[in-house]
Design an enzyme around this catalytic site. Structure first.
Site, PDB file in Angstrom:
ATOM      1  N   LYS A 155      14.808  66.567  -8.221  1.00 38.01           N
ATOM      2  CA  LYS A 155      15.013  65.751  -7.009  1.00 38.01           C
ATOM      3  C   LYS A 155      14.158  64.492  -7.074  1.00 38.01           C
ATOM      4  CE  LYS A 155      12.715  66.782  -3.034  1.00 38.01           C
ATOM      5  NZ  LYS A 155      11.945  65.643  -2.452  1.00 38.01           N
ATOM      6  N   ASN A 156      12.881  64.671  -7.418  1.00 39.22           N
ATOM      7  CA  ASN A 156      11.957  63.539  -7.318  1.00 39.22           C
ATOM      8  C   ASN A 156      12.044  62.574  -8.483  1.00 39.22           C
ATOM      9  OD1 ASN A 156      11.250  64.597  -4.897  1.00 39.22           O
ATOM     10  ND2 ASN A 156       9.283  65.437  -5.574  1.00 39.22           N
ATOM     11  N   CYS A 182       5.893  63.298   9.337  1.00 41.66           N
ATOM     12  CA  CYS A 182       6.727  64.505   9.275  1.00 41.66           C
ATOM     13  C   CYS A 182       5.787  65.706   9.267  1.00 41.66           C
ATOM     14  CB  CYS A 182       7.620  64.477   8.039  1.00 41.66           C
ATOM     15  SG  CYS A 182       6.700  64.419   6.520  1.00 41.66           S
ATOM     16  N   ARG A 189       2.955  59.930   6.998  1.00 38.28           N
ATOM     17  CA  ARG A 189       3.653  59.346   5.830  1.00 38.28           C
ATOM     18  C   ARG A 189       3.730  57.819   6.025  1.00 38.28           C
ATOM     19  NH1 ARG A 189       6.796  63.448   3.456  1.00 38.28           N
ATOM     20  NH2 ARG A 189       6.904  62.200   1.572  1.00 38.28           N
ATOM     21  N   ASP A 217       3.314  69.945  -4.150  1.00 36.59           N
ATOM     22  CA  ASP A 217       4.618  70.532  -3.790  1.00 36.59           C
ATOM     23  C   ASP A 217       4.688  72.025  -4.097  1.00 36.59           C
ATOM     24  OD1 ASP A 217       6.476  67.560  -4.805  1.00 36.59           O
ATOM     25  OD2 ASP A 217       5.248  68.004  -3.051  1.00 36.59           O
ATOM     26  N   ARG A 271      17.254  70.753   0.995  1.00 34.64           N
ATOM     27  CA  ARG A 271      16.943  69.347   0.658  1.00 34.64           C
ATOM     28  C   ARG A 271      16.521  69.234  -0.816  1.00 34.64           C
ATOM     29  NH1 ARG A 271      13.020  66.175   4.488  1.00 34.64           N
ATOM     30  NH2 ARG A 271      13.489  64.733   2.795  1.00 34.64           N
TER      31      ARG A 271
HETATM   32  C1  EPZ Z   1       6.300  61.839  -3.429  1.00 34.21           C
HETATM   33  O1  EPZ Z   1       6.139  61.554  -2.055  1.00 34.21           O
HETATM   34  C2  EPZ Z   1       7.221  63.044  -3.511  1.00 34.21           C
HETATM   35  N1  EPZ Z   1       8.509  62.716  -2.933  1.00 34.21           N
HETATM   36  C3  EPZ Z   1       6.592  64.207  -2.742  1.00 34.21           C
HETATM   37  O2  EPZ Z   1       7.464  65.337  -2.877  1.00 34.21           O
HETATM   38  C4  EPZ Z   1       5.248  64.532  -3.383  1.00 34.21           C
HETATM   39  O3  EPZ Z   1       4.639  65.573  -2.662  1.00 34.21           O
HETATM   40  C5  EPZ Z   1       4.366  63.285  -3.360  1.00 34.21           C
HETATM   41  O4  EPZ Z   1       5.041  62.194  -4.017  1.00 34.21           O
HETATM   42  C6  EPZ Z   1       3.039  63.515  -4.063  1.00 34.21           C
HETATM   43  O5  EPZ Z   1       3.251  63.892  -5.385  1.00 34.21           O
HETATM   44  C7  EPZ Z   1       9.444  62.109  -3.705  1.00 34.21           C
HETATM   45  O6  EPZ Z   1       9.189  61.787  -4.847  1.00 34.21           O
HETATM   46  C8  EPZ Z   1      10.779  61.845  -3.081  1.00 34.21           C
HETATM   47  P1  EPZ Z   1       2.683  59.548  -2.018  1.00 34.21           P
HETATM   48  P2  EPZ Z   1       5.445  60.158  -1.590  1.00 34.21           P
HETATM   49  O7  EPZ Z   1       3.050  58.158  -1.664  1.00 34.21           O
HETATM   50  O8  EPZ Z   1       5.818  59.078  -2.540  1.00 34.21           O
HETATM   51  C9  EPZ Z   1      -0.413  58.627   1.539  1.00 34.21           C
HETATM   52  C10 EPZ Z   1       8.720  67.174  -2.105  1.00 34.21           C
HETATM   53  O9  EPZ Z   1       8.382  68.236  -1.530  1.00 34.21           O
HETATM   54  N2  EPZ Z   1       0.196  57.275   1.642  1.00 34.21           N
HETATM   55  O10 EPZ Z   1       2.152  59.827  -3.393  1.00 34.21           O
HETATM   56  O11 EPZ Z   1       5.722  59.964  -0.161  1.00 34.21           O
HETATM   57  C11 EPZ Z   1       0.542  59.711   1.993  1.00 34.21           C
HETATM   58  O12 EPZ Z   1       0.513  59.858   3.389  1.00 34.21           O
HETATM   59  C12 EPZ Z   1       8.089  65.865  -1.680  1.00 34.21           C
HETATM   60  O13 EPZ Z   1       9.538  67.103  -3.043  1.00 34.21           O
HETATM   61  C13 EPZ Z   1      -0.404  56.319   2.464  1.00 34.21           C
HETATM   62  O14 EPZ Z   1      -1.391  56.590   3.134  1.00 34.21           O
HETATM   63  O15 EPZ Z   1       3.906  60.534  -1.772  1.00 34.21           O
HETATM   64  C14 EPZ Z   1       0.004  60.925   1.276  1.00 34.21           C
HETATM   65  O16 EPZ Z   1      -1.082  61.438   2.014  1.00 34.21           O
HETATM   66  C15 EPZ Z   1       7.113  66.013  -0.519  1.00 34.21           C
HETATM   67  N3  EPZ Z   1       0.154  55.078   2.545  1.00 34.21           N
HETATM   68  C16 EPZ Z   1      -0.510  60.351  -0.048  1.00 34.21           C
HETATM   69  O17 EPZ Z   1      -0.661  58.944   0.161  1.00 34.21           O
HETATM   70  C17 EPZ Z   1       1.266  54.742   1.818  1.00 34.21           C
HETATM   71  O18 EPZ Z   1       1.726  53.568   1.916  1.00 34.21           O
HETATM   72  C18 EPZ Z   1       0.406  60.568  -1.241  1.00 34.21           C
HETATM   73  O19 EPZ Z   1       1.667  60.073  -0.894  1.00 34.21           O
HETATM   74  C19 EPZ Z   1       1.843  55.717   0.980  1.00 34.21           C
HETATM   75  C20 EPZ Z   1       1.284  56.968   0.901  1.00 34.21           C
END
Ligand code: EPZ
Length: 419
Positions: A22-23, A116, A121, A305, A397
């Site tokens: 998915k990712n 969420c 997020r 995850d 999902r």
């Molecule tokens: C990706 O989410 C994945 N989703 C997530 O998988 C995964 O858990 C995550 O990366 C971490 O590996 C997809 O690839 C579609 P991040 P993403 O930006 O990109 C904070 C699943 O279950 N943050 O690395 O949203 C954020 O709140 C999903 O398959 C900010 O503060 O993750 C989090 O605490 C869930 N500001 C941390 O960084 C921003 O602008 C990591 O988020 C962006 C992020």
């Protein structure tokens, strides 16, 4: 009301094929917007997040059709830069359309889909990074408009290796002027997959060091065929299922090289694992041992995850365990439902403590998000008695058919209606 019913208490045994990732698929689908032509994505998982991304691409004017396990995406002509709010709000990762749309047509109107259940997020790092490339943003309530006459390359520093923010910058940089050095970026396998797809379509991306990706803008991308890799999180979910319930399984296509942190931890807990041609064999017959302290982290650390599925193994293991969630501030919420099944998990902020040795009992429980839902399924398989899980739509999902897959591993599991 549909629900999953499980009669638990038996080990898992058998073989299951691991679906496409998915990712990895979602950012590659967004990247297809940069191609003024047809892209074929093979081994694309048939999950609701991919369906949502198909509809998002279609809302922008792309033609998308599924041909068995492949998607054919024709982005020759786009007709909009304003994906509908209803679709954007459904999926957090719709934010990666920003980089692709800025790269393709210099404008995008996106609704910021808020927090969420797994935590806040925000998209502040996405906005700051794209701003460093010349994009200008206007915010009106939860609608963000981004415009860039011409994205320019340069040095973009991320305060944290955010997966989505890294993807957005790579997408924006692929057709930008000059060279973009992304420093402090994520290096997850899904990022490497996006780079591999882009390079296969004529882009120029390369790993330039630890947490450093360099993108040299090109004039255009060409049509290509790309095969999505197997999903390391789905493979890890089923591996943890065997670890927690006992038994043995062959996980066909499992991307073993991407799962080192998971296989190492499973080995510490009592599993025997062997990487074989075309997949991963996992077995746990003896004691399930507590590993002590575990924390989630960015790749190659233990993946956030798989944190919720791991709770199911930790609470039953012999001995004390502590798990720290370092990525999302709301991702231990599923402990409440697991405790209703007898897990005895103590949550304190982003840390969970378990005495271990818990016996799980069947319950009526509700899934409220994707990976927590998968954890409830694993708990049902381990529990004595009947477990009924509402909220299957969350699990769908990211898992093509968790009931089909776990039934192939011998679980007494099925879809029911009623409740
Ligand atoms: C990706 O989410 C994945 N989703 C997530 O998988 C995964 O858990 C995550 O990366 C971490 O590996 C997809 O690839 C579609 P991040 P993403 O930006 O990109 C904070 C699943 O279950 N943050 O690395 O949203 C954020 O709140 C999903 O398959 C900010 O503060 O993750 C989090 O605490 C869930 N500001 C941390 O960084 C921003 O602008 C990591 O988020 C962006 C992020």
């Amino acid at each position: 009301m549909k629900y999953i019913q499980i009669k638990g208490g038996a080990p898992l045994c058998g073989e299951v094929a691991v679906q496409g990732s998915k990712n990895a698929a979602l950012p590659v689908m967004a990247a297809c917007l940069l191609v003024r032509g047809v892209t074929v994505l093979q081994n694309c998982p048939d999950i609701s997040d991919v369906c949502c991304m198909c509809r998002l691409l279609q809302s922008l004017g792309a033609k998308v059709e599924r041909c068995q396990d492949a998607l054919r995406i024709d982005a020759s002509h786009l007709s909009s830069c304003h994906p509908p709010q209803e679709l954007v709000m459904r999926m957090r990762s719709s934010v990666i359309l920003a980089g692709a749309m800025l790269g393709r047509c210099g404008e995008v109107h996106l609704h910021t889909p808020g927090g969420c259940v797994i935590g806040d997020r925000p998209i502040d790092w996405h906005i700051r990074a794209l701003g460093q490339m010349g994009a200008e943003f206007e915010e009106d309530g939860c609608l963000v408009t981004a415009r860039a006459r011409r994205l320019r390359g340069g040095r973009v520093v991320l305060p944290f290796p955010s997966v989505g923010a890294t993807e957005n910058v790579i997408l924006a940089a692929a057709l930008a002027e000059g060279q973009t050095d992304i420093c402090g970026c994520a290096m997850e396998p899904e990022i490497m997959a996006l780079c591999a797809f882009l390079n296969g379509a004529g882009a120029r991306t390369a790993v330039a060091g630890r947490g450093h990706i360099r993108v040299t803008g090109v004039g255009a991308l060409r049509e290509s065929v790309y095969r999505v890799e197997a999903d390391r999180i789905v493979a890890g979910t089923y591996l943890i299922g065997v670890l927690a319930a006992g038994g043995s399984a062959f996980l066909k296509n499992a991307p073993v090289r991407q799962m080192a942190s998971v296989t190492a931890l499973a080995g510490r807990m009592g599993a025997k694992l062997s990487a074989e041609t075309g997949g991963l064999y996992v077995e746990r017959r003896g004691r399930l041992c507590a590993p002590g302290y575990v924390e989630t982290g960015v790749y190659p650390g233990f993946p956030t995850d798989l944190q919720s599925p791991l709770l199911v193994a930790l609470c039953q293991a012999e001995g004390e365990s502590r798990l720290a969630e370092r990525i999302f501030n709301g991702r231990l919420a599923v402990a409440e439902e697991l405790n209703r099944m007898g897990a005895s998990i103590r949550v304190d902020g982003c840390c969970a403590g378990m005495t271990g040795g818990s016996r799980l009992y069947g319950q009526d429980v509700t899934a409220r998000e994707l990976r927590g839902g998968a954890a409830l399924v694993l708990a049902g398989i381990c529990a004595e008695g009947i477990t009924r899980i509402r909220g299957r739509q969350f699990i769908d999902r990211g898992y093509e058919d968790i009931v089909r897959d776990l039934r192939r591993l011998g679980a007494d599991i099925g879809d029911k209606t009623g409740l």
